[in-house]
Design a protein around this motif. Structure first.
Motif, PDB file in Angstrom:
ATOM      1  N   ALA A  69      34.478  41.510  45.687  1.00 19.94           N
ATOM      2  CA  ALA A  69      35.944  41.480  45.666  1.00 19.94           C
ATOM      3  C   ALA A  69      36.454  42.351  44.512  1.00 19.94           C
ATOM      4  O   ALA A  69      35.717  42.592  43.559  1.00 19.94           O
ATOM      5  N   PHE A  92      42.593  40.875  47.628  1.00 22.33           N
ATOM      6  CA  PHE A  92      42.186  39.510  47.984  1.00 22.33           C
ATOM      7  C   PHE A  92      40.831  39.185  47.393  1.00 22.33           C
ATOM      8  O   PHE A  92      39.942  40.035  47.314  1.00 22.33           O
ATOM      9  N   SER A  93      40.663  37.907  47.012  1.00 26.09           N
ATOM     10  CA  SER A  93      39.366  37.411  46.545  1.00 26.09           C
ATOM     11  C   SER A  93      39.173  35.977  47.009  1.00 26.09           C
ATOM     12  O   SER A  93      40.132  35.220  47.160  1.00 26.09           O
ATOM     13  N   HIS A  94      37.912  35.596  47.199  1.00 27.57           N
ATOM     14  CA  HIS A  94      37.539  34.235  47.619  1.00 27.57           C
ATOM     15  C   HIS A  94      36.542  33.674  46.618  1.00 27.57           C
ATOM     16  O   HIS A  94      35.462  34.234  46.420  1.00 27.57           O
ATOM     17  N   SER A  98      33.107  35.487  52.697  1.00 28.24           N
ATOM     18  CA  SER A  98      34.338  35.919  52.046  1.00 28.24           C
ATOM     19  C   SER A  98      35.019  37.048  52.820  1.00 28.24           C
ATOM     20  O   SER A  98      36.254  37.065  52.964  1.00 28.24           O
ATOM     21  N   TRP A 151      38.711  36.886  54.546  1.00 31.70           N
ATOM     22  CA  TRP A 151      39.694  37.948  54.322  1.00 31.70           C
ATOM     23  C   TRP A 151      40.206  38.491  55.647  1.00 31.70           C
ATOM     24  O   TRP A 151      41.414  38.748  55.795  1.00 31.70           O
ATOM     25  N   LEU A 167      45.420  36.126  46.264  1.00 34.18           N
ATOM     26  CA  LEU A 167      46.010  37.249  46.984  1.00 34.18           C
ATOM     27  C   LEU A 167      47.204  37.776  46.203  1.00 34.18           C
ATOM     28  O   LEU A 167      48.018  36.998  45.691  1.00 34.18           O
TER      29      LEU A 167
END
Length: 269
Positions: free
Chosen positions: A103, A112-114, A146, A150, A187
């Protein structure tokens, strides 16, 4: 597993938030203080930021640990931005995706990141996968949980959903299919931040002098840091933070109502 951070506010050097703090994202790659799952985030890292006059963010991502990249330390010292999203990765499973799995993921104005994991991936997400057109499934940037999450978020964004609604509905869909999933999502579009606390830690800080930071954990011991309760949607502008409870998905077989209303896009900027 994984740590991430987003910021919107007055222009700052990337390193001011990611490298310089005593317990910043740089240090969290090997010594996180509040990480509940995993210990070392050395399976890749990335940062995305926005340049004045260009709505599309730039990204710098690598497959290795952040501490091994001397070029990043130099870049973070001089590049300034009014918005950024950075992440360090602890992989769910080993794989060959390397840098593509790090990410932030990006499309259009969004980063975006998870932070989390989806158990029994990919089989557990067969039901949510049916909501995506085949071309979007075939366009996944990496073969990871992830990247798939996304894709679900991006599909909603491109359909016109505001950021908070896109995150909330995605969390509900994934949690319904995989109840043990941890889904801390982050986000930004360069002007606001939306995030979810779902199974891991999330904090925010109104910085002295202006700006809002949203992060997996505090990067210092400033008493103004505030923890976000689990099962909560966060919507933040440069000057405001709004927290909204997220409803648990209903038991199998019961009708599914919409998640709690999301209001990040309703801020008067």
């Amino acid at each position: 597993m994984c740590r991430h951070l987003a910021y919107v506010g007055p222009a700052l050097a990337l390193g001011t938030l990611l490298v310089e703090p005593a317990h910043g994202l740089y240090r969290q790659s090997w010594a996180p203080r509040r990480q509940r799952h995993g210990t070392v985030n050395a399976d890749g890292f990335g940062v995305g930021w926005y340049a004045e006059g260009d709505p599309g963010p730039a990204r710098y991502r690598r497959a290795g640990p952040i501490w091994a990249d001397r070029s990043f330390a130099d870049l973070a010292r001089v590049v300034r931005s009014t918005a950024l999203l950075g992440a360090v990765r602890d992989a769910t499973l080993s794989g060959a995706d390397a840098e593509a799995a790090a990410a932030p993921f990006a499309a259009g104005p969004w980063l975006f990141s998870h932070n989390g994991a989806v158990p029994a991936w990919p089989g557990s997400l067969a039901a949510p996968a049916r909501s995506l057109p085949p071309e979007e499934l075939l366009s996944l940037e990496a073969r990871t949980d992830s990247a798939f999450v996304w894709a679900l978020v991006l599909h909603r964004l491109r359909s016109g959903d505001p950021m908070s609604r896109a995150l909330a509905d995605t969390v509900r869909a994934v949690a319904l299919a995989a109840p043990a999933a941890r889904l801390n999502l982050l986000l930004t579009d360069g002007t606001a931040v939306a995030a979810t606390a779902w199974g891991d830690t999330l904090w925010y800080l109104a910085r002295p002098g202006g700006g809002t930071v949203v992060a997996s954990e505090p990067y210092d011991d400033d008493p103004r840091w505030r923890e976000v309760p689990d099962r909560t949607l966060l919507a933040a502008s440069r000057t405001e933070v709004l927290l909204t409870p997220l409803e648990e998905p209903p038991p199998a077989g019961e009708p599914s109502d919409a998640l709690a209303s999301a209001t990040a896009e309703e801020f008067r900027r």
